[in-house]
Motif scaffolding. Sequence first.
Motif, PDB file in Angstrom:
ATOM      1  N   ILE A  50       1.126   2.864  13.586  1.00 26.39           N
ATOM      2  CA  ILE A  50      -0.073   2.788  14.442  1.00 26.39           C
ATOM      3  C   ILE A  50      -1.273   2.715  13.514  1.00 26.39           C
ATOM      4  O   ILE A  50      -1.391   3.542  12.611  1.00 26.39           O
ATOM      5  CB  ILE A  50      -0.186   4.039  15.337  1.00 26.39           C
ATOM      6  CG1 ILE A  50       1.000   4.086  16.312  1.00 26.39           C
ATOM      7  CG2 ILE A  50      -1.506   4.065  16.095  1.00 26.39           C
ATOM      8  CD1 ILE A  50       1.012   5.321  17.194  1.00 26.39           C
ATOM      9  N   HIS A  51      -2.120   1.713  13.683  1.00 29.81           N
ATOM     10  CA  HIS A  51      -3.318   1.706  12.845  1.00 29.81           C
ATOM     11  C   HIS A  51      -4.544   1.149  13.575  1.00 29.81           C
ATOM     12  O   HIS A  51      -4.427   0.493  14.604  1.00 29.81           O
ATOM     13  CB  HIS A  51      -3.058   0.973  11.518  1.00 29.81           C
ATOM     14  CG  HIS A  51      -3.171  -0.519  11.607  1.00 29.81           C
ATOM     15  ND1 HIS A  51      -2.147  -1.323  12.007  1.00 29.81           N
ATOM     16  CD2 HIS A  51      -4.218  -1.344  11.330  1.00 29.81           C
ATOM     17  CE1 HIS A  51      -2.537  -2.583  11.984  1.00 29.81           C
ATOM     18  NE2 HIS A  51      -3.796  -2.631  11.581  1.00 29.81           N
ATOM     19  N   TYR A  52      -5.713   1.462  13.009  1.00 29.18           N
ATOM     20  CA  TYR A  52      -6.986   1.013  13.566  1.00 29.18           C
ATOM     21  C   TYR A  52      -7.600  -0.055  12.689  1.00 29.18           C
ATOM     22  O   TYR A  52      -7.434  -0.026  11.473  1.00 29.18           O
ATOM     23  CB  TYR A  52      -8.003   2.166  13.540  1.00 29.18           C
ATOM     24  CG  TYR A  52      -7.944   3.047  14.737  1.00 29.18           C
ATOM     25  CD1 TYR A  52      -8.552   2.662  15.920  1.00 29.18           C
ATOM     26  CD2 TYR A  52      -7.294   4.273  14.690  1.00 29.18           C
ATOM     27  CE1 TYR A  52      -8.502   3.475  17.023  1.00 29.18           C
ATOM     28  CE2 TYR A  52      -7.240   5.091  15.789  1.00 29.18           C
ATOM     29  CZ  TYR A  52      -7.851   4.675  16.960  1.00 29.18           C
ATOM     30  OH  TYR A  52      -7.805   5.481  18.049  1.00 29.18           O
ATOM     31  N   ASP A  53      -8.315  -0.982  13.323  1.00 29.84           N
ATOM     32  CA  ASP A  53      -9.143  -1.888  12.553  1.00 29.84           C
ATOM     33  C   ASP A  53     -10.454  -1.940  13.329  1.00 29.84           C
ATOM     34  O   ASP A  53     -10.504  -2.512  14.420  1.00 29.84           O
ATOM     35  CB  ASP A  53      -8.476  -3.267  12.455  1.00 29.84           C
ATOM     36  CG  ASP A  53      -9.135  -4.110  11.383  1.00 29.84           C
ATOM     37  OD1 ASP A  53     -10.041  -3.599  10.694  1.00 29.84           O
ATOM     38  OD2 ASP A  53      -8.743  -5.280  11.244  1.00 29.84           O
ATOM     39  N   PHE A  54     -11.472  -1.270  12.832  1.00 31.14           N
ATOM     40  CA  PHE A  54     -12.693  -1.022  13.582  1.00 31.14           C
ATOM     41  C   PHE A  54     -12.310  -0.370  14.913  1.00 31.14           C
ATOM     42  O   PHE A  54     -11.560   0.588  14.901  1.00 31.14           O
ATOM     43  CB  PHE A  54     -13.534  -2.283  13.732  1.00 31.14           C
ATOM     44  CG  PHE A  54     -14.085  -2.719  12.391  1.00 31.14           C
ATOM     45  CD1 PHE A  54     -15.197  -2.100  11.845  1.00 31.14           C
ATOM     46  CD2 PHE A  54     -13.443  -3.696  11.654  1.00 31.14           C
ATOM     47  CE1 PHE A  54     -15.673  -2.447  10.599  1.00 31.14           C
ATOM     48  CE2 PHE A  54     -13.913  -4.056  10.394  1.00 31.14           C
ATOM     49  CZ  PHE A  54     -15.039  -3.427   9.870  1.00 31.14           C
ATOM     50  N   ASP A  55     -12.750  -0.930  16.059  1.00 32.99           N
ATOM     51  CA  ASP A  55     -12.430  -0.249  17.308  1.00 32.99           C
ATOM     52  C   ASP A  55     -11.169  -0.800  17.975  1.00 32.99           C
ATOM     53  O   ASP A  55     -10.943  -0.582  19.153  1.00 32.99           O
ATOM     54  CB  ASP A  55     -13.633  -0.286  18.254  1.00 32.99           C
ATOM     55  CG  ASP A  55     -14.465   1.001  18.122  1.00 32.99           C
ATOM     56  OD1 ASP A  55     -14.044   1.918  17.390  1.00 32.99           O
ATOM     57  OD2 ASP A  55     -15.536   1.075  18.743  1.00 32.99           O
ATOM     58  N   ARG A  56     -10.344  -1.540  17.229  1.00 34.41           N
ATOM     59  CA  ARG A  56      -9.112  -2.093  17.821  1.00 34.41           C
ATOM     60  C   ARG A  56      -7.915  -1.296  17.321  1.00 34.41           C
ATOM     61  O   ARG A  56      -7.893  -0.859  16.177  1.00 34.41           O
ATOM     62  CB  ARG A  56      -8.950  -3.581  17.476  1.00 34.41           C
ATOM     63  CG  ARG A  56     -10.232  -4.353  17.693  1.00 34.41           C
ATOM     64  CD  ARG A  56     -10.204  -5.571  18.547  1.00 34.41           C
ATOM     65  NE  ARG A  56      -9.283  -5.778  19.594  1.00 34.41           N
ATOM     66  CZ  ARG A  56      -9.623  -5.845  20.894  1.00 34.41           C
ATOM     67  NH1 ARG A  56     -10.855  -5.599  21.281  1.00 34.41           N
ATOM     68  NH2 ARG A  56      -8.723  -6.144  21.788  1.00 34.41           N
ATOM     69  N   ILE A  57      -6.953  -1.102  18.209  1.00 35.79           N
ATOM     70  CA  ILE A  57      -5.773  -0.323  17.819  1.00 35.79           C
ATOM     71  C   ILE A  57      -4.508  -1.180  17.870  1.00 35.79           C
ATOM     72  O   ILE A  57      -4.363  -2.029  18.761  1.00 35.79           O
ATOM     73  CB  ILE A  57      -5.648   0.963  18.678  1.00 35.79           C
ATOM     74  CG1 ILE A  57      -4.494   1.834  18.189  1.00 35.79           C
ATOM     75  CG2 ILE A  57      -5.490   0.675  20.160  1.00 35.79           C
ATOM     76  CD1 ILE A  57      -4.619   3.298  18.556  1.00 35.79           C
ATOM     77  N   PHE A  58      -3.643  -0.974  16.888  1.00 35.19           N
ATOM     78  CA  PHE A  58      -2.447  -1.808  16.735  1.00 35.19           C
ATOM     79  C   PHE A  58      -1.184  -0.948  16.674  1.00 35.19           C
ATOM     80  O   PHE A  58      -1.197   0.125  16.072  1.00 35.19           O
ATOM     81  CB  PHE A  58      -2.533  -2.606  15.419  1.00 35.19           C
ATOM     82  CG  PHE A  58      -3.689  -3.564  15.368  1.00 35.19           C
ATOM     83  CD1 PHE A  58      -3.490  -4.925  15.578  1.00 35.19           C
ATOM     84  CD2 PHE A  58      -4.985  -3.110  15.116  1.00 35.19           C
ATOM     85  CE1 PHE A  58      -4.562  -5.820  15.545  1.00 35.19           C
ATOM     86  CE2 PHE A  58      -6.065  -3.992  15.076  1.00 35.19           C
ATOM     87  CZ  PHE A  58      -5.857  -5.353  15.286  1.00 35.19           C
ATOM     88  N   ILE A  59      -0.099  -1.444  17.298  1.00 34.86           N
ATOM     89  CA  ILE A  59       1.223  -0.834  17.094  1.00 34.86           C
ATOM     90  C   ILE A  59       2.040  -1.902  16.387  1.00 34.86           C
ATOM     91  O   ILE A  59       2.166  -3.030  16.897  1.00 34.86           O
ATOM     92  CB  ILE A  59       1.975  -0.533  18.402  1.00 34.86           C
ATOM     93  CG1 ILE A  59       1.128   0.236  19.399  1.00 34.86           C
ATOM     94  CG2 ILE A  59       3.288   0.187  18.121  1.00 34.86           C
ATOM     95  CD1 ILE A  59       1.821   0.423  20.742  1.00 34.86           C
ATOM     96  N   ASN A  60       2.610  -1.550  15.272  1.00 36.97           N
ATOM     97  CA  ASN A  60       3.386  -2.506  14.472  1.00 36.97           C
ATOM     98  C   ASN A  60       2.661  -3.855  14.382  1.00 36.97           C
ATOM     99  O   ASN A  60       3.240  -4.909  14.665  1.00 36.97           O
ATOM    100  CB  ASN A  60       4.785  -2.691  15.068  1.00 36.97           C
ATOM    101  CG  ASN A  60       5.562  -1.385  15.035  1.00 36.97           C
ATOM    102  OD1 ASN A  60       5.333  -0.530  14.180  1.00 36.97           O
ATOM    103  ND2 ASN A  60       6.465  -1.211  15.984  1.00 36.97           N
ATOM    104  N   ASP A  61       1.386  -3.801  14.061  1.00 40.76           N
ATOM    105  CA  ASP A  61       0.528  -4.976  13.862  1.00 40.76           C
ATOM    106  C   ASP A  61       0.221  -5.781  15.131  1.00 40.76           C
ATOM    107  O   ASP A  61      -0.339  -6.869  15.044  1.00 40.76           O
ATOM    108  CB  ASP A  61       1.123  -5.906  12.782  1.00 40.76           C
ATOM    109  CG  ASP A  61       1.171  -5.191  11.438  1.00 40.76           C
ATOM    110  OD1 ASP A  61       0.217  -4.437  11.133  1.00 40.76           O
ATOM    111  OD2 ASP A  61       2.175  -5.357  10.702  1.00 40.76           O
ATOM    112  N   ARG A  62       0.574  -5.257  16.318  1.00 44.23           N
ATOM    113  CA  ARG A  62       0.238  -5.951  17.567  1.00 44.23           C
ATOM    114  C   ARG A  62      -0.974  -5.259  18.181  1.00 44.23           C
ATOM    115  O   ARG A  62      -0.991  -4.037  18.318  1.00 44.23           O
ATOM    116  CB  ARG A  62       1.430  -5.885  18.532  1.00 44.23           C
ATOM    117  CG  ARG A  62       1.175  -6.537  19.886  1.00 44.23           C
ATOM    118  CD  ARG A  62       2.489  -6.695  20.632  1.00 44.23           C
ATOM    119  NE  ARG A  62       3.149  -5.399  20.819  1.00 44.23           N
ATOM    120  CZ  ARG A  62       3.179  -4.747  21.981  1.00 44.23           C
ATOM    121  NH1 ARG A  62       2.596  -5.250  23.046  1.00 44.23           N
ATOM    122  NH2 ARG A  62       3.799  -3.584  22.088  1.00 44.23           N
ATOM    123  N   ASP A  63      -1.985  -6.057  18.537  1.00 52.71           N
ATOM    124  CA  ASP A  63      -3.214  -5.492  19.108  1.00 52.71           C
ATOM    125  C   ASP A  63      -2.935  -5.018  20.544  1.00 52.71           C
ATOM    126  O   ASP A  63      -2.592  -5.825  21.412  1.00 52.71           O
ATOM    127  CB  ASP A  63      -4.308  -6.580  19.099  1.00 52.71           C
ATOM    128  CG  ASP A  63      -5.669  -6.015  19.486  1.00 52.71           C
ATOM    129  OD1 ASP A  63      -5.729  -4.950  20.128  1.00 52.71           O
ATOM    130  OD2 ASP A  63      -6.688  -6.643  19.140  1.00 52.71           O
TER     131      ASP A  63
END
Length: 218
Positions: free
Chosen positions: A66-79
């Motif tokens: 699980i990771h963040y890129d600014f205010d977007r959240i991703f599971i296994n690189d899927r937004d």
Amino acid sequence: MPGYKLAIDGPAGSGKSTISSLIAKKLGWTHIDTGAMYRAVTLQAIELGINLNDEASYRFLETSKIHYDFDRIFINDRDVTEGIRSEGVTNNVSLVSSFPYVRKKLVDLQKMAAEYGNIVMDGRDIGTVVLPHADLKIFLTANVEERAKRRFKELTKKGKETHLSKVIEDILNRDQKDSTRKESPLRIADDAIVLDTTYLTIDEVVNKIIELTDKKEN
Ligand code: DC
């Protein structure tokens, strides 16, 4: 822990995420919405079709990212920023976040994410569990009608059909589950500043908190 750590907690619909995001933008800090992380786990659990009531089934977290890129959240690189706001996720997230195994996994991630830099982190247990030594702890409240009205506006803006009475019922239900669960229930940290936002605009709340951060820095 280098950097300023600002912890913002509060019940559903108290405006935590919106306010934290605006503070982070104004100050150029990093915002971490921990509710979004519990929602991401819930979405993944639903998609995998696991038995949501069985804590052992959440072992899939050992390999998911699980990771963040600014205010977007991703599971296994899927937004999944939009997907985590669905009704299915909202209805099950209190259950999913009640499991000690899930909480331990996410709290570890949250502590790591907050280690470096200036951070605004919002959730239910940030001041009490995740960042007990935060530089400033804010607990946001607002009466249930006001919180429901805000949620209702948000939902109708997104084109979702609902009734205010249903939103009030959902919020009361979630308040009850979040504050009575055994593991890290929603609780005001002893050293938190409580801000009632019922009669305040978003800008007023944002400015008030920034003012408090300044005071704590000097
Ligand atoms: O802030 P939110 O409504 O998106 O949070 C979704 C759910 O996640 C909320 O009902 C309780 C849970 N949660 C939690 O248990 N601990 C946190 N730090 C953040 C959220």
